[in-house]
Motif scaffolding. Structure first.
Motif, short mmCIF file in Angstrom:
data_model
loop_
_atom_site.label_atom_id
_atom_site.label_comp_id
_atom_site.label_asym_id
_atom_site.label_seq_id
_atom_site.Cartn_x
_atom_site.Cartn_y
_atom_site.Cartn_z
N VAL A 133 0.84 -1.20 0.00
CA VAL A 133 0.00 0.00 0.00
C VAL A 133 0.87 1.25 0.00
O VAL A 133 1.78 1.40 0.84
CB VAL A 133 -0.94 0.00 1.22
CG1 VAL A 133 -1.74 1.30 1.28
CG2 VAL A 133 -1.88 -1.20 1.15
N ASP A 137 -2.88 5.49 -1.28
CA ASP A 137 -3.80 4.41 -1.67
C ASP A 137 -4.99 4.31 -0.72
O ASP A 137 -4.92 4.73 0.45
CB ASP A 137 -3.08 3.06 -1.69
CG ASP A 137 -2.06 2.96 -2.81
OD1 ASP A 137 -1.97 3.91 -3.62
OD2 ASP A 137 -1.35 1.94 -2.88
N GLY A 183 -3.97 7.74 -5.61
CA GLY A 183 -3.42 6.42 -5.34
C GLY A 183 -4.25 5.31 -5.94
O GLY A 183 -5.30 5.55 -6.56
N ARG A 184 -3.78 4.11 -5.74
CA ARG A 184 -4.52 2.95 -6.22
C ARG A 184 -5.53 2.50 -5.16
O ARG A 184 -5.56 3.02 -4.05
CB ARG A 184 -3.53 1.81 -6.51
CG ARG A 184 -2.53 2.14 -7.61
CD ARG A 184 -1.48 1.04 -7.69
NE ARG A 184 -0.79 0.89 -6.42
CZ ARG A 184 -0.16 -0.22 -6.03
NH1 ARG A 184 -0.14 -1.28 -6.81
NH2 ARG A 184 0.45 -0.27 -4.86
#
Length: 411
Positions: A133, A137, A183-184
């Motif tokens: 992470v 994220d 972020g993802r």
């Protein structure tokens, strides 16, 4: 002139009324059927009280274990470079199997996915950095309902819908604030003990204490160096049975002085006030009606003998210290929508007539109520979907919109 014979004939068959003997036999048959139903009900109640494992089997339905075969995410259509299985061991030494899904990096979004690996290989060509992470994220931790495992079709569809909503939320937040970078999105979910590829429960069947331990183990894995999430990056999601699991997890963390940080938020989909409340209304075995109502002496006696209580309203919700989103389908035939309203009322107060008139802007698909900072800095949102059922909430655009906007508020 009417003779006595003609009079008897006129009051008998010719009048169209059935013979008294037939009426008596029908009445006796009805009484016998009622006695059989009562006997079966008494036997069912006695079995539930005397055999706790039967209770647990009906609550968790872990024996309904599908899909079968390989439970690697790649085998169910997820990209091999953004999904993998993981395992975690609980405090009582039960090994849980789960999935870690990651949104595709921006650079590769829309590109052709890699060729899927051989079914059952469990291999992964991506380095560990993909599943670590990052500082911007968002992490979703999902606790599923009873029956089936993490690969059930409607759950897979929910994973994709939730991740898309979280990605949309991150982009909304980045354009409306000074947030640096988008972020993802990570989604982690695991089967409870006795489900899927997870280990069996030491007691032979899942129980409330065991699932609480499972929830803590998954949380610990998420915030461990292996995954690297901070608590304030995590949004916990529970569906159906999993709402009690998720709510009790965060309630316990709020009460633990060693847990200064709680999750960023909690989403409960089709939640219940307690398992006894939901069980008395279960449509396929309506014990509440058969026992004379939810508050009848017989129903109260049965409630006191339920071993799996999951008291979400009485014990969990009052202690949660993070933003809460409640989503329920008005046509949910498994857990009725008044359970979500009761949880809302626990914090905010009863839903009134003015609340009923508040609909989603531009839509007629549901009612969305929002109360910010009503208790302990906790915001509460209730979305009741007009045509929503129990397992299909993610299929409604209004639910995806509400989740995205709610998540954006938490970023």
């Amino acid at each position: 002139m009417v003779t006595k014979a003609n009079h008897r004939q006129g009051t008998g068959a010719s009048s169209g009324r059935p013979p008294r003997g037939l009426i008596a036999r029908a009445a006796i048959g009805t009484i016998r059927l009622a006695l059989v139903i009562i006997a079966l009900l008494v036997a069912l109640v006695a079995a539930l009280v005397l055999v706790p494992s039967l209770q647990r089997g009906l609550v968790y339905m872990h024996w309904v274990n599908f899909p079968f075969g390989d439970l690697d995410p790649v085998a169910f259509g997820f990209r091999d470079d953004t999904s993998r299985s993981f395992s975690v061991t609980t405090a009582d030494n039960v090994k849980l199997h789960g999935w870690h899904l990651v949104s595709a990096p921006a650079a590769s979004t829309g590109l052709r996915a890699k060729a899927p690996l051989a079914r059952g290989s469990g291999a992964n060509t991506t380095d560990e950095a993909t599943f670590t992470v990052g500082p911007h994220d968002t992490v979703l931790v999902y606790y599923h309902g009873n029956a089936g495992n993490i690969a059930v079709r409607h759950r897979r569809h929910f994973y994709r819908a939730a991740m898309a909503a979280a990605d949309r939320a991150a982009r909304m937040a980045s354009t409306s604030s000074a947030t640096t970078g988008v972020g993802r999105v990570h989604l982690l979910t695991a089967d409870y003990r006795g489900f899927g590829r997870s280990g069996k429960a030491p007691s032979g069947s899942p129980d409330e204490l065991g699932l609480r331990a499972d929830a803590r183990a998954v949380w610990s894995y998420v915030v461990s160096p292996t995954v690297g999430a901070r608590a304030d990056q995590v949004v916990v999601i529970g569906h159906s049975l999993g709402t009690g699991v998720a709510a009790n997890l965060l309630s316990a963390r709020s009460d633990d002085p060693k847990s200064p940080q709680n999750a960023r938020g909690l989403i409960l989909l089709a939640p219940y006030t307690s398992i006894p409340d939901a069980a008395l209304e279960y449509p396929y075995v309506p014990l509440g009606k058969l026992l004379g109502g939810r508050t009848s002496p017989a129903a109260l006696w049965l409630r006191s003998h339920v071993t799996e209580k999951w008291e979400t309203q009485a014990q969990a919700v009052p202690h949660i210290r993070c933003p809460l989103l409640l989503v329920h389908g008005a046509r949910d035939g498994v857990v009725h929508a008044h359970h979500s309203r009761a949880l809302w009322a626990q914090i905010v107060g009863p839903v009134d007539e003015e609340d009923e008139k508040r609909t989603v802007v531009g839509r007629t698909e549901g009612v969305v109520l929002d109360a910010r900072h009503v208790a302990h800095g906790q915001g509460v949102t209730l979305a009741e979907i007009t045509h929503g059922g129990h397992d299909d909430l993610h299929e409604f655009a209004v639910v995806r919109d509400v989740m995205a906007h709610w998540l954006a508020q938490q970023l």
